[in-house]
Design a protein around this motif. Structure first.
Motif, short mmCIF file in Angstrom:
data_model
loop_
_atom_site.label_atom_id
_atom_site.label_comp_id
_atom_site.label_asym_id
_atom_site.label_seq_id
_atom_site.Cartn_x
_atom_site.Cartn_y
_atom_site.Cartn_z
N GLY A 250 39.69 38.60 76.57
CA GLY A 250 40.85 38.63 75.64
C GLY A 250 40.91 40.04 74.70
N GLU A 251 40.29 41.02 75.20
CA GLU A 251 40.20 42.11 74.51
C GLU A 251 41.45 43.07 74.75
N ILE A 252 42.29 43.65 73.93
CA ILE A 252 43.33 44.41 73.94
C ILE A 252 43.15 45.91 74.07
N CYS A 253 42.47 46.41 72.91
CA CYS A 253 42.41 48.00 72.93
C CYS A 253 41.31 48.02 71.92
N TYR A 254 40.64 49.30 71.71
CA TYR A 254 39.66 49.83 71.00
C TYR A 254 40.00 51.06 70.13
N LEU A 255 39.96 50.80 68.82
CA LEU A 255 40.42 51.83 67.97
C LEU A 255 39.26 52.64 67.18
N VAL A 256 39.59 54.02 66.75
CA VAL A 256 38.48 54.58 65.87
C VAL A 256 39.41 54.73 64.49
N ILE A 257 38.79 54.57 63.61
CA ILE A 257 39.54 54.64 62.37
C ILE A 257 38.60 55.20 61.19
N SER A 270 41.58 42.13 69.74
CA SER A 270 41.50 41.10 70.87
C SER A 270 42.31 40.03 70.34
N SER A 271 42.93 39.03 71.26
CA SER A 271 43.75 37.98 71.18
C SER A 271 43.18 37.03 70.10
N ALA A 272 41.79 37.00 69.98
CA ALA A 272 41.08 35.95 68.86
C ALA A 272 41.05 36.84 67.58
N GLY A 273 41.38 37.91 67.36
CA GLY A 273 41.23 38.85 66.06
C GLY A 273 40.71 39.90 66.32
N VAL A 274 40.23 40.94 65.27
CA VAL A 274 39.84 42.09 65.29
C VAL A 274 38.30 42.04 64.95
N PHE A 275 37.60 42.92 65.26
CA PHE A 275 36.15 43.05 64.62
C PHE A 275 35.43 44.49 65.14
N LEU A 276 34.45 44.62 64.42
CA LEU A 276 33.82 45.91 64.51
C LEU A 276 32.87 45.75 65.77
N SER A 287 26.53 48.14 75.82
CA SER A 287 26.16 47.81 74.36
C SER A 287 27.55 47.95 73.44
N GLY A 288 28.20 49.14 73.87
CA GLY A 288 29.26 49.42 72.92
C GLY A 288 30.44 48.22 72.58
N TYR A 289 30.46 47.39 73.59
CA TYR A 289 31.38 46.43 73.44
C TYR A 289 31.00 45.25 72.51
N GLU A 290 29.63 45.15 72.05
CA GLU A 290 29.33 43.83 71.39
C GLU A 290 29.74 43.73 69.83
N ARG A 291 30.09 42.66 69.37
CA ARG A 291 30.70 42.52 68.36
C ARG A 291 29.60 42.50 67.08
N THR A 292 29.84 43.49 66.24
CA THR A 292 28.84 43.78 65.00
C THR A 292 29.36 43.28 63.71
N SER A 293 30.40 42.63 63.77
CA SER A 293 30.74 42.15 62.37
C SER A 293 31.51 40.73 62.48
N ASP A 294 31.91 40.06 61.32
CA ASP A 294 32.81 39.03 61.40
C ASP A 294 34.12 39.25 62.12
N MET A 295 34.83 38.23 62.37
CA MET A 295 35.98 38.29 63.13
C MET A 295 37.21 38.15 62.02
N TYR A 296 37.98 38.99 62.15
CA TYR A 296 39.12 39.34 61.06
C TYR A 296 40.46 39.08 61.61
N LYS A 297 41.45 38.45 61.01
CA LYS A 297 42.85 37.99 61.45
C LYS A 297 43.44 39.19 61.98
N ASP A 298 43.38 40.22 61.28
CA ASP A 298 44.04 41.60 61.66
C ASP A 298 43.45 42.68 61.25
N LEU A 299 44.08 44.18 61.20
CA LEU A 299 43.18 45.42 60.93
C LEU A 299 43.32 45.40 59.56
#
Length: 992
Positions: A250-257, A270-276, A287-299
């Motif tokens: 379900g992953e759409i893209c990756y961002l650096v902010i 991702s289609s389920a939300g956004v996360f770090l 290892s870079g793809y692993e989720r390291t935060s809670d899931m958020y509904k949007d950026l």
């Protein structure tokens, strides 16, 4: 079994913390491929199959000692194989519930013994042996070979292994490693093709939000971010930037902010939300793809939680965007939805012309639709806004209204003791009465009750939840609870260690989550995962201690809440990802009806999704569903039948229902004709189960057909759709056509052709068409004017109705006593048929071509069809690629050649060359109808020349050797005509 499991497989984390394979179509595909590999391994690679594993594969199996036959030593419940390794260890050992396997030979035998639980065994093995290749060959051996170049030959690899002295039989182990590696690469390749073809994500909303955030990276006072960029510039055809094997997750893209006040953030959308994430810099870094935060509904929500500067300044920028919208009504709606946490503001290009349009309701809806909502669902809103019924004057209000208002005032101003006493006093009233519910709301009591949920006092929380649980049965109240943010507080309580609190919170969620916005809120605030965790109670639900009984009650309340939430497509997916399916399957074995009803209710709601239907099969739930069909509880029976109705689209499920003796209980449910919901579910299950002819034979033993015919009148449309669908399947057996007639079913079916329900019309026409293949039935249909009614349905706007009507006409025309005259008597009927050749629906086109083939057998009707322009319309369709359409199109062309100059007209319209290409089809029915059409067309010299140029002779010569006599004759006739023309041309040249 290495990369394919880590990259392509989809894993979840159950409440125990153990990784589990999710029951997704992709995972089932993987499991089936691995199962096939294991089953065939011993026969294809006997030497490698005997190689003893470095460490045994072990897992909890469903097999017991009685499943093992010869070649095994059986002692009570323990089993050992006769085959042993050099140290005397058995190559297969069962110590229930764990099985240990040390070779592929024994692994192949075990999956064969597992019979219908093969996939379940493979899944359990892979879940408990996450890196099976290392266990099979040993870590040092695998490490050595993985470092080698992919193109290194076998001998070099063997030498490399020998250098490091890594065990006996290095040649066999190297070959085994290469076999496993090759299988893994093939499996991953197949998965990536599946993903590329099937993954359908919607990255538009993410793109819009990223573009909006980039505008806030400018210099100066308006700057809220330093940088927003994608990690990859490559965009796939579906709009995603993540690699294909991550898109399956379900992953759409990756961002650096880069915020202005904190460290750089690496984000996954991702289609389920956004996360770090762990900082994706290169696609190869797992290892870079692993989720390291809670899931958020949007950026925006994620950035607000991480950057105080962003949180402080972004609202000012959004307000600036809102000022662009001059429509006050729209602006208020947007602000409200943003504050309620159910919408992300992503403005599209705003047209100034919209400002000057008059303010109408339709215009308001258009303006609102210009905002991209973060929540999109196909589900309909079950509850319409209901106008509030209020007394005309205060004098009409009962005394309870004023008494409750006084209590609410005490509730606002009292200490802890007074609050608890006041809550107890409020519960003495009939809180299910609307007057009492509105009294609490009107004086601000809801706000107080919701505030109590955020205190540390358990008694206050319990009292508040007991009241909220009851008054939330009111539509207006539950909407107000959501508007006030109360649902978020209730969801938080699901984590409480106090079991009574968790149970009450789940019950309240079950009441509140009866409309879409509430269900969305539950998911966005992590409620689905929390509710799923409540299901994890003791497996044995029969003999319970007092403490276990509380756990079971919590699980029951959790199931109730999930039942309400499962009406959302996204929530169904969230329940699956949270590991809810196996937990629901375990609760399905409960002996208690009050537990079973919400569990089965949730399952039947979720069974609309393919992943759930697969899981219900794999976890053996069909057996439990069938068992509960014989319950004394009508509601439980209804939900079980409904679940079977949805799952029986799959043949394996239909076979399992028969295997577990579920067909007779379904027929017995037909006697409960007063309960229309139960009747609809039972008839639906019978309909889908009757798709398998083996089940129809069983239904005949139970006299189901006679009962179904009696249900053809005085029933709701929902029941009629299913009854007629079942009769249509029954009528595929010749003996049943006569039985339907003898029971008076033909007249009832024809009467239903005058209805307006499209689903019913589709099934009725199919049933009439099936019955019309019997000559006696056809005579009755004709007498009742049934053919005219079916023909009139060709005017229906629904493509499904049009196609089913056209299919039904085929047997009617074929078996009518005077078909030609019957068709001509239908004024405008032939013109209607020809005009439908302009449809864009392949099923409609195929059915119309089939009907034309039947109609064209009458010369007078063929002449009329020709006058209406049937030839150019048929010729225009010859470039289609759908084999079913090709088959009936070629048949129609062949019959239409029988009139006048139609053969030449088809050639002039360019129909010949495409027809020759049909011979390359893999469908034998296409070959037959095409050869017949080409034979008719070959009677025209110019068509023969065109066929010869397109290479028609070679494939036709091949078909002349077919076992199908009709195909043989048509192919031979066409070749003869082509050859005669060639000889005539040759003779003309010789004797010129």
């Amino acid at each position: 079994m290495g990369l394919s499991l880590t990259r392509a497989a989809q894993w979840t984390t159950a409440t125990s913390g153990t990784g589990k394979l999710e029951l997704t179509p992709m995972n089932v595909f993987l499991l089936k491929e691995i199962l096939h590999f294991v089953e065939q391994f011993s026969s294809q690679h006997p030497q490698e199959a005997e190689n003893v594993f470095e460490d045994p594969l072990h897992w909890s199996t469903t097999l017991v000692a009685s499943d093992f036959k010869t070649d095994y030593d059986i002692s009570d419940s323990d089993v050992q194989s006769h085959e042993k390794d050099c140290e005397g260890h058995p190559l297969l050992q069962l110590s229930p519930p764990t099985v240990y396997v040390r070779s592929f030979s024994q692994l192949s035998k075990l999956v064969h013994l597992a019979d219908d639980k093969k996939l379940e065994e493979v899944q359990a093995c892979l879940e408990e042996n996450r890196d099976p290749v290392v266990k099979i060959l040993g870590p040092s051996f695998v490490s050595t070979l993985e470092k080698e170049d992919a193109h290194t030959d076998v001998l070099s690899l063997v030498d490399k292994v020998k250098e490091k002295d890594q065990g006996k039989n290095p040649e066999v182990k190297v070959k085994l490693f290469l076999l496993l590696q090759n299988m893994d690469n093939q499996l991953l390749s197949k998965c990536l093709k599946e993903i590329a073809g099937q993954v359908s994500l919607d990255p538009t909303a993410v793109k819009n939000e990223v573009e909006l955030l980039k505008k806030f990276c400018s210099e100066g006072e308006k700057r809220v971010l330093k940088l927003v960029r994608y990690t990859s510039d490559y965009i796939y055809s579906n709009g995603c930037r993540s690699p294909l094997w991550r898109q399956v997750h379900g992953e759409i893209c990756y961002l650096v902010i880069e915020p202005c006040d904190t460290e750089t953030l690496y984000i996954t959308c991702s289609s389920a939300g956004v996360f770090l994430n762990g900082g994706i810099k290169q696609e190869e870094e797992e290892s870079g793809y692993e989720r390291t935060s809670d899931m958020y509904k949007d950026l925006v929500t994620l950035l607000k939680s991480r950057s105080p500067h962003f949180a402080e300044n972004i609202n000012k920028q959004l307000n600036t965007c809102l000022e662009l919208l001059n429509n006050d009504y729209v602006r208020k709606i947007i602000i409200f939805k943003i504050e309620a946490g159910i919408m992300t503001l992503i403005p599209h290009h705003y047209s100034k012309a919209e400002e000057n349009k008059p303010s109408k309701s339709s215009g308001e809806e258009k303006s609102v639709s210009q905002i991209t909502f973060s929540e999109s669902s196909s589900e309909s809103e079950e509850e319409e806004e209901q106008p509030e019924r209020r007394p005309e004057s205060n004098t009409d209000l009962p005394s309870e209204y004023w008494q409750i208002q006084k209590l609410v005032k005490y509730l606002k101003g009292g200490d802890q003791t007074a609050t608890v006493l006041t809550l107890c006093a409020m519960m003495d009233f009939n809180l299910m009465q609307e007057t009492c519910q509105l009294a609490i709301r009107d004086v601000g009591g809801l706000e107080v009750l919701i505030n109590l949920l955020d205190t540390d006092e358990v008694k206050c929380k319990i009292g508040s939840l007991k009241i909220l649980r009851k008054i939330s049965h009111n539509v207006q109240i539950r909407r107000t609870i959501v508007d006030m943010g109360g649902l978020q507080s209730i969801v938080k309580i699901l984590d409480s260690p106090v079991k009574d609190l968790k149970a009450l919170a789940a019950k309240t969620v079950a009441n509140v989550a009866r409309f879409r916005r509430a269900r969305t809120t539950v998911r966005q605030y992590g409620g689905i995962k929390k509710l799923v965790s409540l299901l994890d109670c003791v497996p044995n639900l029969a003999d319970l201690t007092a403490n276990q009984e509380k756990d079971v009650e919590v699980a029951r309340c959790g199931a109730l809440a999930l039942w309400s939430c499962s009406k959302s497509t996204k929530n169904k997916e969230a329940i699956r990802k949270a590991g809810g399916i196996p937990l629901l399957g375990r609760l399905l074995k409960s002996p208690h009806e009050n537990m079973l009803i919400p569990v089965v209710g949730t399952l039947q709601e979720c069974a609309s999704e393919e992943s759930y239907r697969i899981a219900i099969q794999m976890f053996g739930m069909i057996k439990d569903l069938v068992k509960n069909l014989s319950s004394d509880n009508d509601e439980l029976q209804m939900h079980c039948a409904s679940a079977i109705f949805k799952c029986a689209e799959d043949k394996q499920t239909r076979d399992l229902v028969r295997k577990y003796s579920g067909l007779q209980p379904l027929v017995l449910l037909l006697s409960k004709s007063d309960n229309k919901q139960l009747l609809a579910a039972a008839t639906g299950a019978i309909w889908k189960c009757s798709i398998s002819m083996e089940n129809v034979a069983k239904f005949q033993e139970y006299k189901a057909l006679e009962t179904l015919v009696r249900l053809l009148s005085d029933q709701p449309e929902e029941v009629l759709v299913n009854v007629v669908g079942a009769l249509g399947e029954f009528a595929l057996i010749p003996a049943n056509k006569a039985n339907i007639r003898k029971c008076g079913g033909i007249k009832s079916l024809v009467n239903l052709l005058t209805g307006t329900n499209q689903a019913l019309l589709v099934n009725v026409t199919k049933a009439v068409g099936a019955c019309a293949t019997d000559m006696d039935n056809m005579a009755i249909i004709d007498q009742l004017d049934g053919v005219r009614l079916v023909w009139s349905l060709l005017k229906n706007p629904s493509a499904d109705v049009q196609s089913s009507a056209a299919w039904a006409l085929c047997p009617c025309i074929k078996n009518a006593k005077d078909a030609g005259e019957m068709v001509r008597s239908l004024v405008g009927g032939l013109e209607l048929i020809v005009n439908l050749l302009k449809s864009t629906n392949n099923e409609v086109l195929a059915s119309i071509c089939a009907a034309i083939a039947k109609i064209a057998k009458d010369k007078e009707n063929l002449a009329v069809l020709t006058d209406h322009g049937v030839v150019p319309l048929l010729a225009k369709l010859t470039n289609m690629t759908d084999d079913r359409l090709r088959r009936h199109l070629a048949e129609a062309i062949g019959h239409c050649c029988m009139w006048g100059s139609n053969r030449a007209s088809f050639g002039d319209a360019g129909a010949v060359a495409p027809l020759v290409r049909y011979l390359k089809s893999k469908d034998k029915a296409v070959h037959q109808s095409t050869a017949m059409a080409l034979y008719q067309l070959s009677k025209n010299p110019n068509n023969c020349i065109a066929m010869h140029e397109k290479g028609v002779v070679k494939p036709l010569i091949h078909f002349m050797g077919s076992d199908d006599e009709t195909l043989q004759e048509a192919a031979a006739g066409c070749v003869r005509n082509v050859r005669l023309l060639a000889l005539a041309n040759r003779n003309a040249l010789l004797f010129r």
